[in-house]
Design a protein around this motif. Sequence first.
Motif, PDB file in Angstrom:
ATOM      1  N   GLY A 171      -2.983  -7.694  -6.975  1.00 18.16           N
ATOM      2  CA  GLY A 171      -1.625  -6.443  -6.693  1.00 18.16           C
ATOM      3  C   GLY A 171      -0.881  -6.069  -7.701  1.00 18.16           C
ATOM      4  O   GLY A 171      -0.639  -4.914  -7.932  1.00 18.16           O
ATOM      5  N   THR A 188      -3.025  -3.342  -9.327  1.00 21.06           N
ATOM      6  CA  THR A 188      -2.899  -2.101  -8.689  1.00 21.06           C
ATOM      7  C   THR A 188      -1.780  -1.475  -8.463  1.00 21.06           C
ATOM      8  O   THR A 188      -1.608  -0.507  -8.771  1.00 21.06           O
ATOM      9  CB  THR A 188      -3.405  -2.418  -7.103  1.00 21.06           C
ATOM     10  N   LEU A 203      -7.091  -1.734  -4.660  1.00 18.80           N
ATOM     11  CA  LEU A 203      -7.054  -1.943  -2.799  1.00 18.80           C
ATOM     12  C   LEU A 203      -8.255  -2.391  -2.208  1.00 18.80           C
ATOM     13  O   LEU A 203      -8.086  -3.226  -1.154  1.00 18.80           O
ATOM     14  CB  LEU A 203      -6.680  -0.787  -2.614  1.00 18.80           C
ATOM     15  N   GLU A 246      -8.467  -5.962  -2.445  1.00 19.47           N
ATOM     16  CA  GLU A 246      -7.529  -6.740  -1.488  1.00 19.47           C
ATOM     17  C   GLU A 246      -7.773  -6.556  -0.247  1.00 19.47           C
ATOM     18  O   GLU A 246      -7.627  -7.822   0.426  1.00 19.47           O
ATOM     19  CB  GLU A 246      -6.105  -5.942  -1.631  1.00 19.47           C
ATOM     20  N   TYR A 250       3.063 -11.032   1.101  1.00 18.54           N
ATOM     21  CA  TYR A 250       2.454 -10.435  -0.127  1.00 18.54           C
ATOM     22  C   TYR A 250       1.725  -9.105   0.248  1.00 18.54           C
ATOM     23  O   TYR A 250       2.243  -8.308  -0.420  1.00 18.54           O
ATOM     24  CB  TYR A 250       1.314 -11.498  -0.465  1.00 18.54           C
ATOM     25  N   PRO A 251       0.949  -9.127   1.282  1.00 14.58           N
ATOM     26  CA  PRO A 251       0.351  -7.725   1.436  1.00 14.58           C
ATOM     27  C   PRO A 251       1.495  -6.829   2.005  1.00 14.58           C
ATOM     28  O   PRO A 251       1.333  -5.468   1.637  1.00 14.58           O
ATOM     29  CB  PRO A 251      -0.646  -7.681   2.567  1.00 14.58           C
ATOM     30  N   LEU A 281       3.281  -5.581  -1.150  1.00 10.57           N
ATOM     31  CA  LEU A 281       2.512  -4.712  -2.005  1.00 10.57           C
ATOM     32  C   LEU A 281       2.514  -3.432  -1.400  1.00 10.57           C
ATOM     33  O   LEU A 281       2.425  -2.336  -2.156  1.00 10.57           O
ATOM     34  CB  LEU A 281       1.171  -5.322  -2.240  1.00 10.57           C
TER      35      LEU A 281
END
Lengths: 210, 131
Positions: free
Chosen positions: A25, A28, A55, A58, B5-6, B9
């Motif tokens: 992350g 990115t 991404l 991810e 976290y996601p 982000l």
Amino acid sequence: MNLSAAAHPGFLSPTGVEITFVLIGLATLGAALLTVTTRQLVHAALWLVVALGGLAVEYLLLTAEFIAWVQVLIYVGSVVVLLLFGLMLTKAPIGRSADADSENRLVALGVAAAAAAALVWVVVDAFRTTWINLHGAVQGSSRATGESLFRHWVLPFEALSVLLLAALVGAIVLSRRDTGSPADTATPADTATPADTADVPAPAAGKEHT
Amino acid sequence: MHLAYPAVLAVLLFCVGLYGVLARRNAILVLMSVELMLNAVNLNLVAFDVWLRDTLHAGQALTLFTITIAAAEIGLGLAIVLLVFRHRGSSDIDRLTGLAEPHGPEVPHGPDATDARPAPAADDEKAEATA
């Protein structure tokens, strides 16, 4: 990880997936920042490749593997190539260009920072204790995604194909050079090309000197 | 994995894209920033789909739809940018002020002749239009 630890996991004992997620992350996010701040237009497109590829990784870490490969295929494969073609066709300057950013950059920075602060505060406050269980059945395998897509989402899927067709036709109509009578549709496309390319480079050459 | 976290982000990517849309001058760079914002939304959709264990897989189906719509958008957007470049000789969105409210000395905005030749700066354009 057992269930008692999964019930109240702390931020100070991250799992391996979390560490990988945060590291990728950060990469990115750095690539995205370079995309919007670099002064070389082609480098911006190449940093966008890094951001979109990060991404995709991810998505893989979130067990959405089909989405990850679609991301690689469509974004990294075709959208960035389209953007590079657009940069070439609009005669973007190769190398450093001084006027890549407009004058209201500070206002944009303020708006973006305020939005980031507010949204990060809200999101962290809302989802501080929420835990995604990545174990068990894979949520985004090709089989699961395909079954749900063609069983529950068939009508939006078909409507989307019509939308793509409309976008294709619209792009072709917009990109046609001849806007005259429909009687001579074949020949002006050939004869108009040198004339149009002859008067376009003059402003571009003037722009490079400034 | 923590959902924070996601989500964080995605928020940060969205704000980076927001900055790019507001601060960039070239139209194609603005399109790149729009792509970043759409990808932030996609990451949110995937993360929440995996969190909720949706039996309909609504988040991932919507992600696929968003990716498709983004592809259509980038095609149409590039066609429009190329058309603007062919008519105006520039793809700087700061100079595309044909629909702006007129203030100060009036600048005639015709689609031909004066606008096909880009001035080095906006005030130069005004100066040569009033002269």
